[in-house]
Design a protein around this motif. Structure first.
Motif, PDB file in Angstrom:
ATOM      1  N   LEU A   1      38.509  28.426  31.728  1.00  0.00           N
ATOM      2  CA  LEU A   1      39.469  29.360  31.150  1.00  0.00           C
ATOM      3  C   LEU A   1      40.728  29.489  32.005  1.00  0.00           C
ATOM      4  O   LEU A   1      41.595  30.322  31.714  1.00  0.00           O
ATOM      5  CB  LEU A   1      38.836  30.732  30.941  1.00  0.00           C
ATOM      6  N   LYS A   2      40.838  28.681  33.032  1.00  0.00           N
ATOM      7  CA  LYS A   2      42.004  28.642  33.923  1.00  0.00           C
ATOM      8  C   LYS A   2      42.350  30.033  34.473  1.00  0.00           C
ATOM      9  O   LYS A   2      43.424  30.564  34.237  1.00  0.00           O
ATOM     10  CB  LYS A   2      43.205  28.036  33.200  1.00  0.00           C
ATOM     11  N   PRO A   3      41.410  30.630  35.216  1.00  0.00           N
ATOM     12  CA  PRO A   3      41.654  31.968  35.762  1.00  0.00           C
ATOM     13  C   PRO A   3      42.889  31.993  36.652  1.00  0.00           C
ATOM     14  O   PRO A   3      43.197  31.028  37.347  1.00  0.00           O
ATOM     15  CB  PRO A   3      40.387  32.278  36.548  1.00  0.00           C
TER      16      PRO A   3
ATOM     17  N   LYS B   1      27.411  36.678  35.055  1.00  0.00           N
ATOM     18  CA  LYS B   1      26.028  36.293  35.351  1.00  0.00           C
ATOM     19  C   LYS B   1      25.929  35.431  36.605  1.00  0.00           C
ATOM     20  O   LYS B   1      25.084  35.659  37.471  1.00  0.00           O
ATOM     21  CB  LYS B   1      25.429  35.552  34.160  1.00  0.00           C
ATOM     22  N   LYS B   2      26.788  34.411  36.724  1.00  0.00           N
ATOM     23  CA  LYS B   2      26.700  33.472  37.849  1.00  0.00           C
ATOM     24  C   LYS B   2      27.586  33.854  39.034  1.00  0.00           C
ATOM     25  O   LYS B   2      27.456  33.277  40.107  1.00  0.00           O
ATOM     26  CB  LYS B   2      27.059  32.066  37.377  1.00  0.00           C
ATOM     27  N   GLY B   3      28.518  34.791  38.822  1.00  0.00           N
ATOM     28  CA  GLY B   3      29.361  35.255  39.919  1.00  0.00           C
ATOM     29  C   GLY B   3      30.535  34.356  40.273  1.00  0.00           C
ATOM     30  O   GLY B   3      31.167  34.539  41.300  1.00  0.00           O
ATOM     31  N   GLU B   4      30.845  33.404  39.400  1.00  0.00           N
ATOM     32  CA  GLU B   4      31.962  32.486  39.651  1.00  0.00           C
ATOM     33  C   GLU B   4      32.974  32.596  38.519  1.00  0.00           C
ATOM     34  O   GLU B   4      32.592  32.557  37.343  1.00  0.00           O
ATOM     35  CB  GLU B   4      31.454  31.040  39.728  1.00  0.00           C
ATOM     36  N   PRO B   5      34.273  32.683  38.838  1.00  0.00           N
ATOM     37  CA  PRO B   5      35.268  32.682  37.764  1.00  0.00           C
ATOM     38  C   PRO B   5      35.084  31.470  36.845  1.00  0.00           C
ATOM     39  O   PRO B   5      34.714  30.390  37.299  1.00  0.00           O
ATOM     40  CB  PRO B   5      36.598  32.617  38.512  1.00  0.00           C
ATOM     41  N   ALA B   6      35.317  31.671  35.570  1.00  0.00           N
ATOM     42  CA  ALA B   6      35.130  30.635  34.560  1.00  0.00           C
ATOM     43  C   ALA B   6      36.294  29.645  34.623  1.00  0.00           C
ATOM     44  O   ALA B   6      37.340  29.854  34.016  1.00  0.00           O
ATOM     45  CB  ALA B   6      35.019  31.259  33.178  1.00  0.00           C
TER      46      ALA B   6
ATOM     47  N   LEU C   1      31.213  36.172  30.392  1.00  0.00           N
ATOM     48  CA  LEU C   1      29.969  36.861  30.724  1.00  0.00           C
ATOM     49  C   LEU C   1      28.950  35.939  31.379  1.00  0.00           C
ATOM     50  O   LEU C   1      28.287  36.327  32.341  1.00  0.00           O
ATOM     51  CB  LEU C   1      29.372  37.512  29.473  1.00  0.00           C
ATOM     52  N   ASP C   2      28.826  34.717  30.876  1.00  0.00           N
ATOM     53  CA  ASP C   2      27.812  33.807  31.402  1.00  0.00           C
ATOM     54  C   ASP C   2      28.216  33.160  32.721  1.00  0.00           C
ATOM     55  O   ASP C   2      27.363  32.940  33.589  1.00  0.00           O
ATOM     56  CB  ASP C   2      27.481  32.725  30.371  1.00  0.00           C
ATOM     57  N   GLU C   3      29.479  32.863  32.892  1.00  0.00           N
ATOM     58  CA  GLU C   3      29.935  32.216  34.126  1.00  0.00           C
ATOM     59  C   GLU C   3      30.299  33.242  35.206  1.00  0.00           C
ATOM     60  O   GLU C   3      29.783  33.195  36.313  1.00  0.00           O
ATOM     61  CB  GLU C   3      31.135  31.305  33.843  1.00  0.00           C
TER      62      GLU C   3
ATOM     63  N   GLY D   1      51.040  44.063  32.039  1.00  0.00           N
ATOM     64  CA  GLY D   1      52.252  43.370  32.479  1.00  0.00           C
ATOM     65  C   GLY D   1      52.592  42.081  31.771  1.00  0.00           C
ATOM     66  O   GLY D   1      53.607  42.001  31.102  1.00  0.00           O
ATOM     67  N   PRO D   2      51.778  41.036  31.895  1.00  0.00           N
ATOM     68  CA  PRO D   2      52.157  39.739  31.321  1.00  0.00           C
ATOM     69  C   PRO D   2      51.842  39.653  29.820  1.00  0.00           C
ATOM     70  O   PRO D   2      50.983  38.890  29.377  1.00  0.00           O
ATOM     71  CB  PRO D   2      51.362  38.728  32.147  1.00  0.00           C
ATOM     72  N   CYS D   3      52.560  40.447  29.035  1.00  0.00           N
ATOM     73  CA  CYS D   3      52.269  40.596  27.606  1.00  0.00           C
ATOM     74  C   CYS D   3      52.358  39.286  26.828  1.00  0.00           C
ATOM     75  O   CYS D   3      51.648  39.095  25.848  1.00  0.00           O
ATOM     76  CB  CYS D   3      53.233  41.609  26.996  1.00  0.00           C
ATOM     77  N   GLU D   4      53.246  38.393  27.254  1.00  0.00           N
ATOM     78  CA  GLU D   4      53.420  37.123  26.559  1.00  0.00           C
ATOM     79  C   GLU D   4      52.165  36.260  26.653  1.00  0.00           C
ATOM     80  O   GLU D   4      51.998  35.319  25.884  1.00  0.00           O
ATOM     81  CB  GLU D   4      54.606  36.347  27.147  1.00  0.00           C
ATOM     82  N   SER D   5      51.288  36.568  27.597  1.00  0.00           N
ATOM     83  CA  SER D   5      50.081  35.776  27.832  1.00  0.00           C
ATOM     84  C   SER D   5      48.822  36.477  27.341  1.00  0.00           C
ATOM     85  O   SER D   5      47.723  36.076  27.686  1.00  0.00           O
ATOM     86  CB  SER D   5      49.933  35.479  29.323  1.00  0.00           C
ATOM     87  N   GLY D   6      48.976  37.532  26.560  1.00  0.00           N
ATOM     88  CA  GLY D   6      47.825  38.313  26.151  1.00  0.00           C
ATOM     89  C   GLY D   6      47.034  37.708  25.031  1.00  0.00           C
ATOM     90  O   GLY D   6      47.461  36.731  24.425  1.00  0.00           O
ATOM     91  N   PRO D   7      45.881  38.273  24.786  1.00  0.00           N
ATOM     92  CA  PRO D   7      45.273  39.377  25.502  1.00  0.00           C
ATOM     93  C   PRO D   7      44.847  38.993  26.929  1.00  0.00           C
ATOM     94  O   PRO D   7      44.418  37.870  27.175  1.00  0.00           O
ATOM     95  CB  PRO D   7      44.040  39.742  24.684  1.00  0.00           C
ATOM     96  N   ASN D   8      45.028  39.950  27.829  1.00  0.00           N
ATOM     97  CA  ASN D   8      44.687  39.762  29.236  1.00  0.00           C
ATOM     98  C   ASN D   8      43.439  40.556  29.592  1.00  0.00           C
ATOM     99  O   ASN D   8      43.270  41.687  29.151  1.00  0.00           O
ATOM    100  CB  ASN D   8      45.851  40.218  30.118  1.00  0.00           C
ATOM    101  N   VAL D   9      42.588  39.921  30.407  1.00  0.00           N
ATOM    102  CA  VAL D   9      41.353  40.532  30.891  1.00  0.00           C
ATOM    103  C   VAL D   9      41.312  40.314  32.396  1.00  0.00           C
ATOM    104  O   VAL D   9      41.583  39.207  32.875  1.00  0.00           O
ATOM    105  CB  VAL D   9      40.119  39.868  30.230  1.00  0.00           C
ATOM    106  N   VAL D  10      41.005  41.371  33.147  1.00  0.00           N
ATOM    107  CA  VAL D  10      40.911  41.271  34.599  1.00  0.00           C
ATOM    108  C   VAL D  10      39.508  41.697  35.020  1.00  0.00           C
ATOM    109  O   VAL D  10      39.005  42.725  34.563  1.00  0.00           O
ATOM    110  CB  VAL D  10      41.942  42.165  35.311  1.00  0.00           C
ATOM    111  N   VAL D  11      38.879  40.895  35.869  1.00  0.00           N
ATOM    112  CA  VAL D  11      37.530  41.188  36.356  1.00  0.00           C
ATOM    113  C   VAL D  11      37.605  41.547  37.839  1.00  0.00           C
ATOM    114  O   VAL D  11      38.120  40.762  38.651  1.00  0.00           O
ATOM    115  CB  VAL D  11      36.585  39.980  36.143  1.00  0.00           C
ATOM    116  N   TYR D  12      37.131  42.741  38.155  1.00  0.00           N
ATOM    117  CA  TYR D  12      37.042  43.190  39.546  1.00  0.00           C
ATOM    118  C   TYR D  12      35.580  43.251  39.947  1.00  0.00           C
ATOM    119  O   TYR D  12      34.737  43.454  39.102  1.00  0.00           O
ATOM    120  CB  TYR D  12      37.684  44.576  39.692  1.00  0.00           C
ATOM    121  N   PRO D  13      35.255  43.044  41.224  1.00  0.00           N
ATOM    122  CA  PRO D  13      36.110  43.191  42.385  1.00  0.00           C
ATOM    123  C   PRO D  13      36.912  41.941  42.759  1.00  0.00           C
ATOM    124  O   PRO D  13      37.732  42.008  43.676  1.00  0.00           O
ATOM    125  CB  PRO D  13      35.130  43.530  43.510  1.00  0.00           C
ATOM    126  N   THR D  14      36.741  40.829  42.077  1.00  0.00           N
ATOM    127  CA  THR D  14      37.473  39.619  42.472  1.00  0.00           C
ATOM    128  C   THR D  14      38.945  39.671  42.106  1.00  0.00           C
ATOM    129  O   THR D  14      39.730  38.929  42.669  1.00  0.00           O
ATOM    130  CB  THR D  14      36.845  38.369  41.831  1.00  0.00           C
TER     131      THR D  14
END
Length: 108
Positions: A101-103, A93-98, A88-90, A59-72
């Motif tokens: 990177l302004k998730p 591994k740690k279970g918290e959005p990075a 990967l590390d934040e 959807g938000p192509c102007e902001s790509g590349p886009n990556v979505v992490v589930y289940p969050t």
């Protein structure tokens, strides 16, 4: 196969040259897909614990590349190769959005 702990979706959609709308594929998404998979292997993540899947347009192509992490359901936009280790590390591994990177900022 057990249920994965995380599922990472990477938009790899590409459009024909000259198309007026940008695409994640043209912004290097294939490299991100490979870097995420390689990063999981390098970190010793067991196969099936985290799935990485390339998708078509999210959807938000102007902001790509886009990556979505589930289940969050956390969205990362304008992801660069250098951001893969942070995700990967934040997040994985740690279970918290990075936070650095302004998730989910794509929706602000």
């Amino acid at each position: 196969m057990p249920k994965p702990k995380y599922h990472i979706l990477v938009c790899t959609n590409s459009r024909p040259p000259g198309h007026p709308k940008p695409s994640c594929g043209a912004a290097g998404a294939q490299n991100l897909l490979m870097a995420l998979n390689m990063g999981l292997i390098e970190r010793g993540v067991q196969p099936g614990e985290v799935l990485v899947t390339g998708t078509t347009c999210l959807g938000p192509c102007e902001s790509g590349p886009n990556v979505v992490v589930y289940p969050t359901g956390t969205w990362y936009s304008q992801v660069k190769d250098s951001d893969v280790a942070v995700i990967l590390d934040e997040h994985i591994k740690k279970g918290e959005p990075a936070a650095q990177l302004k998730p989910d900022s794509v929706w602000a």
